[in-house]
Structures are given as structure tokens and as C-alpha cells.
Write an enzyme that holds these catalytic residues in place. Structure first.
Site, PDB file in Angstrom:
ATOM      1  N   ASP A  29       0.846  -1.193   0.000  1.00  0.00           N
ATOM      2  CA  ASP A  29       0.000   0.000   0.000  1.00  0.00           C
ATOM      3  C   ASP A  29       0.886   1.251   0.000  1.00  0.00           C
ATOM      4  O   ASP A  29       1.888   1.324   0.714  1.00  0.00           O
ATOM      5  CB  ASP A  29      -0.925   0.008   1.223  1.00  0.00           C
ATOM      6  CG  ASP A  29      -2.072   0.982   1.074  1.00  0.00           C
ATOM      7  OD1 ASP A  29      -3.224   0.527   0.944  1.00  0.00           O
ATOM      8  OD2 ASP A  29      -1.820   2.206   1.069  1.00  0.00           O
ATOM      9  N   ASN A  85     -12.828  -3.137   2.712  1.00  0.00           N
ATOM     10  CA  ASN A  85     -13.733  -1.998   2.827  1.00  0.00           C
ATOM     11  C   ASN A  85     -14.690  -2.006   1.641  1.00  0.00           C
ATOM     12  O   ASN A  85     -14.265  -2.202   0.495  1.00  0.00           O
ATOM     13  CB  ASN A  85     -12.932  -0.690   2.851  1.00  0.00           C
ATOM     14  CG  ASN A  85     -12.046  -0.575   4.070  1.00  0.00           C
ATOM     15  OD1 ASN A  85     -12.405  -1.050   5.153  1.00  0.00           O
ATOM     16  ND2 ASN A  85     -10.888   0.025   3.919  1.00  0.00           N
ATOM     17  N   GLN A  92     -14.350   2.559   1.540  1.00  0.00           N
ATOM     18  CA  GLN A  92     -13.737   2.177   0.267  1.00  0.00           C
ATOM     19  C   GLN A  92     -13.458   3.420  -0.575  1.00  0.00           C
ATOM     20  O   GLN A  92     -14.364   4.231  -0.809  1.00  0.00           O
ATOM     21  CB  GLN A  92     -14.652   1.226  -0.504  1.00  0.00           C
ATOM     22  CG  GLN A  92     -14.012   0.727  -1.795  1.00  0.00           C
ATOM     23  CD  GLN A  92     -14.852  -0.326  -2.512  1.00  0.00           C
ATOM     24  OE1 GLN A  92     -16.021  -0.530  -2.190  1.00  0.00           O
ATOM     25  NE2 GLN A  92     -14.247  -0.991  -3.474  1.00  0.00           N
ATOM     26  N   VAL A  94     -11.106   3.044  -3.454  1.00  0.00           N
ATOM     27  CA  VAL A  94     -10.774   2.546  -4.796  1.00  0.00           C
ATOM     28  C   VAL A  94     -11.796   1.466  -5.147  1.00  0.00           C
ATOM     29  O   VAL A  94     -11.928   0.469  -4.428  1.00  0.00           O
ATOM     30  CB  VAL A  94      -9.344   1.976  -4.856  1.00  0.00           C
ATOM     31  CG1 VAL A  94      -9.052   1.445  -6.261  1.00  0.00           C
ATOM     32  CG2 VAL A  94      -8.319   3.029  -4.457  1.00  0.00           C
ATOM     33  N   HIS A  98     -10.377  -5.218  -3.020  1.00  0.00           N
ATOM     34  CA  HIS A  98      -9.023  -5.415  -2.510  1.00  0.00           C
ATOM     35  C   HIS A  98      -9.064  -5.839  -1.054  1.00  0.00           C
ATOM     36  O   HIS A  98      -9.884  -5.367  -0.270  1.00  0.00           O
ATOM     37  CB  HIS A  98      -8.161  -4.165  -2.681  1.00  0.00           C
ATOM     38  CG  HIS A  98      -8.800  -2.903  -2.191  1.00  0.00           C
ATOM     39  ND1 HIS A  98      -9.783  -2.241  -2.892  1.00  0.00           N
ATOM     40  CD2 HIS A  98      -8.590  -2.173  -1.064  1.00  0.00           C
ATOM     41  CE1 HIS A  98     -10.147  -1.165  -2.227  1.00  0.00           C
ATOM     42  NE2 HIS A  98      -9.448  -1.106  -1.100  1.00  0.00           N
ATOM     43  N   HIS A 100      -6.960  -5.791   2.352  1.00  0.00           N
ATOM     44  CA  HIS A 100      -5.819  -5.192   3.042  1.00  0.00           C
ATOM     45  C   HIS A 100      -5.234  -6.251   3.976  1.00  0.00           C
ATOM     46  O   HIS A 100      -5.970  -6.827   4.794  1.00  0.00           O
ATOM     47  CB  HIS A 100      -6.253  -4.022   3.925  1.00  0.00           C
ATOM     48  CG  HIS A 100      -6.830  -2.848   3.207  1.00  0.00           C
ATOM     49  ND1 HIS A 100      -6.133  -1.680   2.993  1.00  0.00           N
ATOM     50  CD2 HIS A 100      -8.066  -2.637   2.682  1.00  0.00           C
ATOM     51  CE1 HIS A 100      -6.906  -0.801   2.367  1.00  0.00           C
ATOM     52  NE2 HIS A 100      -8.089  -1.353   2.173  1.00  0.00           N
TER      53      HIS A 100
END
Ligand code: AMP
Length: 112
Positions: A29, A85, A92, A94, A98, A100
């Protein structure tokens, strides 16, 4: 929908990639929230958990198995957290699914 993560998948912008195969890619990240902060994403452009379908079942399992491969690769033995998220209230930013991976310090619960 094209996102910054599509550009990472297509190698149009750089990322610090820690794992990649035909289906997924994992990279560090850019604004880490813990000493270890890695994102695992499918190459298929799925927006979030609202938009997954039955046909994504194997891919979703593959994402979790990728988490295991990544934490083994970086020898993250002291524990870690996986966060997804979803949507604006979920934090969220993006719109490409995804996971994390957060670790490298003692994480607090509940999250904010
Ligand atoms: P979320 O808020 O769950 O949508 O998380 C999006 C994450 O993507 C954030 O933690 C960002 O720091 C991260 N991010 C955004 N752009 C990049 C990038 N170019 N490379 C790596 N991580 C990124």
C-alpha cells in the site's frame, strides 16, 4: 470500471509487487497504516463484495489463499488482520475489490 488498480495490473503505473499470478496481484500500500500493509486484488475488475457473483467463488478462495502465501513469504508470524472496505460508509476509496493485509504491530479492536 477503470481504477488506479487496473493501471497497476496493466503495469501502466509502478507498484511494489510482492506476489503475482494469472488471477491476482499483491502489492504494498502506498500509504501504509501499519508496518506491513499489503493489498491483494483480483485481476478481474470486481468493484467490491456487493458485486461478487457465484462464478467468482473460486477466485474469492484464491484471494484468501494468496493472503496465506504472502504472509508466509514475508514471514509474518506474529499475526495480521485482513480488511475489505465496501462502499462509502465502509471506507472504500478505490472501486476495485481489494483485501488489506495489516500487520507488524499490535492492532487495536474495534477499528474506527
Ligand atoms: P480503500 O480505502 O479500502 O479503498 O483502500 C484503498 C487503498 O489503496 C488505500 O489504502 C490507498 O493507500 C491504496 N492505494 C491507492 N493508490 C495506490 C497505489 N497507486 N499504490 C498502492 N496503494 C494505493
Amino acid at each position: 470500471m477503470t481504477t488506479i488498480f487496473s493501471k497497476i495490473i496493466d503495469k501502466e503505473i509502478p507498484a511494489d509487487i510482492v506476489y503475482e499470478d494469472d488471477l491476482v496481484i499483491a502489492f504494498k500500500d502506498i500509504m501504509p497504516q501499519a508496518p506491513i500493509h499489503i493489498l491483494v486484488i483480483p485481476k478481474k475488475p470486481i468493484t467490491n463484495l456487493y458485486s461478487i457473483e457465484e462464478e467468482d467463488q473460486a477466485l474469492l478462495g484464491h484471494l484468501l489463499l494468496t493472503v496465506k502465501k504472502v504472509v508466509e513469504k514475508i514471514d509474518l508470524t506474529s499475526g495480521f488482520r485482513v480488511v475489505i472496505n465496501n462502499g462509502s460508509d465502509g471506507g472504500q476509496t478505490v472501486n476495485h475489490l481489494h483485501l488489506h493485509i495489516l500487520g507488524g504491530r499490535s492492532l487495536q479492536w474495534p477499528p474506527g
